[in-house]
Design an enzyme around this catalytic site. Structure first.
Site, PDB file in Angstrom:
ATOM      1  N   GLU A 246      25.372  21.434   6.243  1.00 38.97           N
ATOM      2  CA  GLU A 246      24.310  21.437   6.988  1.00 38.97           C
ATOM      3  C   GLU A 246      24.569  19.923   7.809  1.00 38.97           C
ATOM      4  O   GLU A 246      24.533  18.930   6.391  1.00 38.97           O
ATOM      5  CB  GLU A 246      23.163  21.978   6.534  1.00 38.97           C
ATOM      6  CG  GLU A 246      22.377  22.515   8.143  1.00 38.97           C
ATOM      7  CD  GLU A 246      20.908  22.183   7.514  1.00 38.97           C
ATOM      8  OE1 GLU A 246      20.619  22.283   6.237  1.00 38.97           O
ATOM      9  OE2 GLU A 246      19.901  22.205   8.656  1.00 38.97           O
TER      10      GLU A 246
ATOM     11  N   GLY B 173      13.284  25.026   8.696  1.00 40.29           N
ATOM     12  CA  GLY B 173      11.771  24.586   8.316  1.00 40.29           C
ATOM     13  C   GLY B 173      12.195  22.992   8.602  1.00 40.29           C
ATOM     14  O   GLY B 173      12.781  22.346   8.150  1.00 40.29           O
TER      15      GLY B 173
ATOM     16  N   ASP C 235      22.371  21.427  12.311  1.00 37.81           N
ATOM     17  CA  ASP C 235      21.489  21.390  13.003  1.00 37.81           C
ATOM     18  C   ASP C 235      20.271  20.630  14.124  1.00 37.81           C
ATOM     19  O   ASP C 235      20.338  20.658  15.183  1.00 37.81           O
ATOM     20  CB  ASP C 235      20.255  21.500  11.642  1.00 37.81           C
ATOM     21  CG  ASP C 235      18.013  21.323  11.217  1.00 37.81           C
ATOM     22  OD1 ASP C 235      18.213  21.276  12.628  1.00 37.81           O
ATOM     23  OD2 ASP C 235      17.820  20.433  10.510  1.00 37.81           O
TER      24      ASP C 235
ATOM     25  N   ASN D  81      21.593  15.451   6.621  1.00 42.46           N
ATOM     26  CA  ASN D  81      20.950  15.083   7.476  1.00 42.46           C
ATOM     27  C   ASN D  81      21.813  13.730   8.343  1.00 42.46           C
ATOM     28  O   ASN D  81      20.569  12.868   8.597  1.00 42.46           O
ATOM     29  CB  ASN D  81      19.712  14.645   7.029  1.00 42.46           C
ATOM     30  CG  ASN D  81      18.622  15.681   7.220  1.00 42.46           C
ATOM     31  OD1 ASN D  81      18.636  15.739   5.593  1.00 42.46           O
ATOM     32  ND2 ASN D  81      18.059  16.267   7.793  1.00 42.46           N
TER      33      ASN D  81
ATOM     34  N   LYS E 193      18.782  25.021  -0.769  1.00 44.57           N
ATOM     35  CA  LYS E 193      19.805  24.228   0.171  1.00 44.57           C
ATOM     36  C   LYS E 193      19.908  22.427  -1.066  1.00 44.57           C
ATOM     37  O   LYS E 193      18.097  21.960  -1.449  1.00 44.57           O
ATOM     38  CB  LYS E 193      19.292  23.784   0.984  1.00 44.57           C
ATOM     39  CG  LYS E 193      19.186  23.055   1.983  1.00 44.57           C
ATOM     40  CD  LYS E 193      19.183  23.112   3.716  1.00 44.57           C
ATOM     41  CE  LYS E 193      17.886  22.053   3.825  1.00 44.57           C
ATOM     42  NZ  LYS E 193      17.682  22.518   5.824  1.00 44.57           N
ATOM     43  N   LEU E 194      20.489  22.047  -1.147  1.00 41.21           N
ATOM     44  CA  LEU E 194      20.348  20.295  -1.931  1.00 41.21           C
ATOM     45  C   LEU E 194      20.595  19.635  -0.587  1.00 41.21           C
ATOM     46  O   LEU E 194      21.280  19.457  -0.089  1.00 41.21           O
ATOM     47  CB  LEU E 194      21.729  20.378  -2.996  1.00 41.21           C
ATOM     48  CG  LEU E 194      21.768  21.412  -3.981  1.00 41.21           C
ATOM     49  CD1 LEU E 194      22.674  21.219  -4.496  1.00 41.21           C
ATOM     50  CD2 LEU E 194      20.672  21.391  -4.358  1.00 41.21           C
ATOM     51  N   LYS E 195      20.157  18.278  -0.850  1.00 43.93           N
ATOM     52  CA  LYS E 195      19.940  17.010   0.071  1.00 43.93           C
ATOM     53  C   LYS E 195      20.774  16.599  -0.170  1.00 43.93           C
ATOM     54  O   LYS E 195      21.215  16.071  -1.466  1.00 43.93           O
ATOM     55  CB  LYS E 195      18.827  16.993   0.289  1.00 43.93           C
ATOM     56  CG  LYS E 195      17.454  17.207   1.323  1.00 43.93           C
ATOM     57  CD  LYS E 195      17.660  17.545   2.560  1.00 43.93           C
ATOM     58  CE  LYS E 195      16.686  18.244   3.581  1.00 43.93           C
ATOM     59  NZ  LYS E 195      17.234  18.531   5.057  1.00 43.93           N
TER      60      LYS E 195
ATOM     61  N   ASP F 149      22.947  19.501   2.129  1.00 47.62           N
ATOM     62  CA  ASP F 149      22.321  18.986   3.781  1.00 47.62           C
ATOM     63  C   ASP F 149      22.635  18.180   3.891  1.00 47.62           C
ATOM     64  O   ASP F 149      21.471  16.960   3.529  1.00 47.62           O
ATOM     65  CB  ASP F 149      20.839  19.772   3.956  1.00 47.62           C
ATOM     66  CG  ASP F 149      20.786  19.449   5.464  1.00 47.62           C
ATOM     67  OD1 ASP F 149      21.210  18.272   6.411  1.00 47.62           O
ATOM     68  OD2 ASP F 149      18.888  19.574   5.981  1.00 47.62           O
TER      69      ASP F 149
ATOM     70  N   SER G 153      14.311  24.375  -0.065  1.00 44.12           N
ATOM     71  CA  SER G 153      15.203  23.392   0.373  1.00 44.12           C
ATOM     72  C   SER G 153      14.606  22.058  -0.773  1.00 44.12           C
ATOM     73  O   SER G 153      13.660  22.029  -0.820  1.00 44.12           O
ATOM     74  CB  SER G 153      15.151  22.888   1.688  1.00 44.12           C
ATOM     75  OG  SER G 153      14.928  21.172   2.110  1.00 44.12           O
TER      76      SER G 153
ATOM     77  N   LYS H  63      15.552  26.104  14.588  1.00 43.41           N
ATOM     78  CA  LYS H  63      14.119  25.372  13.786  1.00 43.41           C
ATOM     79  C   LYS H  63      13.535  25.304  15.447  1.00 43.41           C
ATOM     80  O   LYS H  63      12.965  24.388  16.156  1.00 43.41           O
ATOM     81  CB  LYS H  63      14.138  23.766  13.705  1.00 43.41           C
ATOM     82  CG  LYS H  63      14.948  23.644  11.722  1.00 43.41           C
ATOM     83  CD  LYS H  63      14.172  22.225  11.877  1.00 43.41           C
ATOM     84  CE  LYS H  63      14.841  22.109  10.453  1.00 43.41           C
ATOM     85  NZ  LYS H  63      15.223  20.344  10.441  1.00 43.41           N
TER      86      LYS H  63
HETATM   87  O1  NPG Z   1      11.717  24.284   3.991  1.00 40.96           O
HETATM   88  O2  NPG Z   1      10.372  23.502   5.808  1.00 40.96           O
HETATM   89  C1  NPG Z   1      11.251  22.836   5.016  1.00 40.96           C
HETATM   90  C2  NPG Z   1      11.449  21.950   5.223  1.00 40.96           C
HETATM   91  C3  NPG Z   1      13.662  22.386   5.309  1.00 40.96           C
HETATM   92  O3  NPG Z   1      15.069  20.626   4.110  1.00 40.96           O
HETATM   93  C4  NPG Z   1      14.276  20.832   5.329  1.00 40.96           C
HETATM   94  N1  NPG Z   1      13.766  20.621   6.044  1.00 40.96           N
HETATM   95  O4  NPG Z   1      16.659  17.884   7.492  1.00 40.96           O
HETATM   96  O5  NPG Z   1      16.073  20.486   8.079  1.00 40.96           O
HETATM   97  C5  NPG Z   1      15.319  19.318   7.606  1.00 40.96           C
HETATM   98  C6  NPG Z   1      13.861  19.519   6.567  1.00 40.96           C
HETATM   99  C7  NPG Z   1      13.093  18.139   7.374  1.00 40.96           C
HETATM  100  C8  NPG Z   1      11.918  18.331   6.861  1.00 40.96           C
HETATM  101  C9  NPG Z   1      13.289  17.255   8.566  1.00 40.96           C
HETATM  102  C10 NPG Z   1      10.855  17.824   8.033  1.00 40.96           C
HETATM  103  C11 NPG Z   1      12.247  16.696   9.333  1.00 40.96           C
HETATM  104  C12 NPG Z   1      11.023  16.623   8.555  1.00 40.96           C
END
Ligand code: NPG
Length: 370
Positions: A214, A291, A239, A191, A162-164, A189, A136, A263
């Site tokens: 996502e 993750g 998610d 969020n 995966k690109l935020k 993603d 990510s 998760k």
């Molecule tokens: O590789 O652990 C990893 C990060 C993956 O993008 C990732 N996690 O929105 O899913 C999410 C994000 C996240 C990380 C969310 C930390 C909250 C805390």
């Protein structure tokens, strides 16, 4: 059956190798709580995936600490002889707080499995000993930096990148990443940063043959997600919206998504995570392991889950070096073919290094059964 004699809570902080920016904030270090339980036969470890702020979910470290200390730990001590699978019931008097519950439940399960020499993966019903890894990418300051990061991860062998995204930092950046990597498995993603009014943005993203988009909309917007899914070609993956097996079934029933990110640390632990998996497997819904920037403790737990049969897409189970210069366990490494070994030793199969723990601990508290 086992009796938990003592629980050690530990707040740790590890610097990240690079800032991780999402649509809800930026982290430059990972701060989280570890729970260690002592039973007569073994010790066990669990990681709480909450962070310092309630930005991603309602939970955050100081709140989780109080909840663990003042409610969950006393309930566990009072229960006396227990099995890990009873904990959901024992903790049911606390509404919500799945991240705090997962930390303690996972620690007790780890101790139980270590005591009988069984690996977590075998206990859960894993059907593989290596899993496919994705990665990510946070939102970097510039498109050039994004392209550089993506190229680096693809060269490492990651099977999905995966690109935020967030409003205003989406179509152009994804277009650039796609142009530079025509064949790569890319996903995005959001969020929960968009609303149904942004449907044109998602229609535009359809052009880039993404593996999935996502969590585009708010976590409570199951009906809105189903409307969006009808308007776009790309598969929606949920998610934050999926907090339980019931949520997952509702989302699939409504057509709100076609893929689910599980998760375990966010849904209350391995019990609920497995129920989500088990509900989606017969429906043929692909799932993958998310993750939360976990240390080696949470990463080992995630890898065992990711080895279950329904986990058919690469997870955010990246190598330790993607997150930390030095992890608290021996680092998890990914092979150039983009796979990682699932730990096979008893319990989660890894132990934290006590010297590393000492270096990154901000606070500890030991709670004992009377
Ligand atoms: O590789 O652990 C990893 C990060 C993956 O993008 C990732 N996690 O929105 O899913 C999410 C994000 C996240 C990380 C969310 C930390 C909250 C805390």
């Amino acid at each position: 059956m086992t009796v938990v004699r003592a629980i050690e809570l530990r707040l740790i902080r590890l610097p990240l190798v690079r800032p991780f920016r999402t649509s809800f904030g930026q982290e430059t270090e990972r701060e989280c709580i570890l729970a260690r339980v002592d039973t007569d036969d073994a010790e066990g470890w669990g990681e709480c995936v909450a962070g310092p702020n309630p930005g991603f979910s309602e939970e955050f470290n100081e709140g989780a600490w109080l909840l663990l200390r003042d409610f969950l730990a006393p309930a566990l001590f009072q229960a006396g002889e227990t099995r890990a699978e009873d904990l959901e019931h024992i903790f049911a008097f606390v509404r919500g707080h799945p991240m705090a519950k997962a930390a303690l439940s996972n620690a007790v399960l780890d101790a139980e499995l270590r005591a009988r020499g069984e690996s977590l993966a075998a206990y859960l019903g894993a059907d593989k000993d290596r899993v496919a890894c994705g990665v990510s990418v946070g939102i970097p300051p510039s498109t050039e930096q994004l392209l550089e990061e993506v190229a680096g991860y693809l060269a490492d062998g990651y099977r999905r990148v995966k690109l935020k995204i967030q409003p205003g930092l989406d179509i152009e950046r994804v277009a650039a990443a796609r142009e530079a990597n025509p064949e790569a498995a890319l996903s995005v993603d959001a969020n929960a940063a968009y609303s149904l009014g942004d449907v044109e943005t998602f229609r535009a993203l359809d052009a880039f043959e993404l593996l999935m988009v996502e969590q585009p909309l708010d976590q409570d917007d199951l009906v809105e997600h189903s409307k969006l899914q009808r308007e776009i070609r790309t598969d929606i993956c949920l998610d934050e919206s999926i907090r339980s097996a019931a949520d997952a079934e509702a989302a699939i029933e409504l057509g709100s998504c076609r893929i689910v990110n599980i998760k375990q640390g966010r849904v209350g632990g391995l019990g609920e995570a497995k129920r989500i998996h088990d509900a989606l497997l017969p429906r043929g819904v692909p799932v993958w392991c998310g993750g939360m920037l976990e240390t080696g403790i949470g990463r080992a737990t995630n890898l065992a889950l990711a080895a279950l049969p329904g986990f058919v897409l690469p997870g955010d189970t990246s190598a330790s070096e993607r997150y930390f210069l030095e992890d608290i366990t021996e680092p998890f490494r990914m092979d150039p073919d983009g796979t990682m070994a699932v730990p096979g030793g008893p319990g989660i199969g890894v132990d934290p290094r006590l010297d590393r723990l000492a270096q990154c601990t901000l606070r500890t508290e030991i709670l004992r059964k009377e």
